[in-house]
Write an enzyme that holds these catalytic residues in place. Structure first.
Site, mmCIF file in Angstrom:
data_model
loop_
_atom_site.group_PDB
_atom_site.id
_atom_site.type_symbol
_atom_site.label_atom_id
_atom_site.label_comp_id
_atom_site.label_asym_id
_atom_site.label_seq_id
_atom_site.Cartn_x
_atom_site.Cartn_y
_atom_site.Cartn_z
ATOM 1 N N GLN A 96 0.843 -1.198 0.000
ATOM 2 C CA GLN A 96 0.000 0.000 0.000
ATOM 3 C C GLN A 96 0.880 1.251 0.000
ATOM 4 O O GLN A 96 0.375 2.360 -0.083
ATOM 5 C CB GLN A 96 -0.875 0.017 1.266
ATOM 6 C CG GLN A 96 -1.850 -1.140 1.376
ATOM 7 C CD GLN A 96 -2.563 -1.146 2.724
ATOM 8 O OE1 GLN A 96 -2.014 -1.577 3.739
ATOM 9 N NE2 GLN A 96 -3.773 -0.637 2.756
ATOM 10 N N ASP B 154 6.300 4.744 -1.358
ATOM 11 C CA ASP B 154 7.632 5.310 -1.127
ATOM 12 C C ASP B 154 8.761 4.655 -1.927
ATOM 13 O O ASP B 154 9.894 5.142 -1.919
ATOM 14 C CB ASP B 154 7.973 5.272 0.372
ATOM 15 C CG ASP B 154 7.794 3.879 0.980
ATOM 16 O OD1 ASP B 154 8.104 2.885 0.302
ATOM 17 O OD2 ASP B 154 7.351 3.803 2.140
ATOM 18 N N HIS C 2 -1.124 1.576 -4.550
ATOM 19 C CA HIS C 2 -1.516 2.987 -4.504
ATOM 20 C C HIS C 2 -0.562 3.886 -5.285
ATOM 21 O O HIS C 2 -0.544 5.095 -5.083
ATOM 22 C CB HIS C 2 -1.649 3.448 -3.048
ATOM 23 C CG HIS C 2 -2.743 2.719 -2.311
ATOM 24 N ND1 HIS C 2 -2.725 2.519 -0.944
ATOM 25 C CD2 HIS C 2 -3.873 2.127 -2.758
ATOM 26 C CE1 HIS C 2 -3.813 1.830 -0.593
ATOM 27 N NE2 HIS C 2 -4.517 1.582 -1.670
ATOM 28 N N CYS D 94 1.024 14.282 -15.884
ATOM 29 C CA CYS D 94 0.050 15.347 -16.129
ATOM 30 C C CYS D 94 -1.339 14.758 -15.960
ATOM 31 O O CYS D 94 -1.643 13.707 -16.530
ATOM 32 C CB CYS D 94 0.233 15.904 -17.541
ATOM 33 S SG CYS D 94 -1.098 17.029 -18.011
ATOM 34 N N SER E 239 0.201 -3.093 8.421
ATOM 35 C CA SER E 239 -1.020 -2.509 7.855
ATOM 36 C C SER E 239 -2.155 -2.709 8.833
ATOM 37 O O SER E 239 -2.315 -3.783 9.405
ATOM 38 C CB SER E 239 -1.382 -3.172 6.526
ATOM 39 O OG SER E 239 -2.652 -2.706 6.086
HETATM 40 ZN ZN LIG Z 1 -0.265 17.549 -20.106
#
Ligand SMILES: [Zn+2]
Length: 247
Positions: free
Chosen positions: A103, A106, A121, A129, A187
């Site tokens: 999960q 990092d 995740h 973008c 977790s």
């Molecule tokens: Zn873009």
């Protein structure tokens, strides 16, 4: 027999074991978790990590979100994998684990040498973008917006209000359904849909949980250890080293 020896034995006997990790696997590296008393969401509003903010907020609110992620990226540069990441990577190399479903965003499992990592995740260390989907190195978030289309840049993580990446989820699900043992490390098993994987694993095989606090799946677990992840993994590792190698 100690509980560590029992867990070590179960790992050694498993044919297809898989690890499932959460924020508690990275706290020993100095990264805060999310929901404990000192967790990130006790200090910051969750809106900083929501799709709603990214898509609809005015520039000022989006700037707060960008600053929040730049701060987390900066923190990431200062930390190193801890014994939890290193032990899990070594166990994978020794064939005791098929891989790590995590999960965490990092990237510490990858840096510790784990080869098959499924980050449910996403990955904080990359940026894209939100409008056109182009990928950028993390530094791009400092400059923004997207040089190609002018869209807002964002970390490549799953924000509140977003679905999990399909390909990662499918592979994690396959790994879970094939597993005869799942080792949960750090977790609280409260965040869905991620936590549905250990739930499935408990039905199909053995579930072992290592977490500081009790979790909703403890009663379904073969063993649930409420303690520090580093201590527990080191103790299990010690037992494994004492055992004769499996034939
Ligand atoms: Zn873009």
């Amino acid at each position: 027999m100690t509980v560590y020896r029992e867990v070590a034995q179960a790992l050694r006997n498993a044919r297809r074991a898989v690890a499932f990790t959460g924020a508690g696997a990275s706290t020993a590296s100095g990264l805060p978790d999310f929901r404990s008393s000192r967790g990130l969401w006790r200090q910051f509003p969750e809106a900083l990590a929501s799709r709603e903010t990214l898509e609809h907020a005015l520039e000022e609110r989006y700037e707060e979100m960008r600053a929040f992620y730049l701060w987390r990226l900066e923190n990431l540069k200062k930390v190193e994998p801890n014994p939890v990441h290193r032990i899990l990577a070594r166990w994978e190399g020794e064939g005791l684990l098929q891989g790590v479903i995590t999960q965490n965003v990092d990237g510490l499992h990858q840096r510790a040498g784990s080869r098959r990592v499924l980050p449910l995740h996403g990955d904080l260390g990359s940026v894209r973008c939100h409008r056109c989907g182009r990928r950028y190195p993390p530094e791009a978030l400092e400059k923004g917006p997207c040089p190609a289309c002018g869209g807002r840049l964002r970390p490549n993580v799953v924000l509140f209000g977003e679905e999990l990446p399909r390909d990662v989820w499918d592979e994690a699900l396959t790994l879970t359904l094939q597993a005869d043992l799942m080792l949960v490390v750090g977790s609280s098993l409260e965040v869905y849909p991620a936590a549905s994987l250990p739930r499935l694993a408990a039905q199909a095989g053995k579930l072992i949980i290592i977490n500081r606090e009790p979790t909703p799946l403890d009663t379904q677990a073969f063993r649930a250890l409420h303690q520090d992840a580093v201590e527990a993994l080191q103790a299990i590792d010690k037992e494994l080293l004492r055992m004769p190698p499996s034939s």
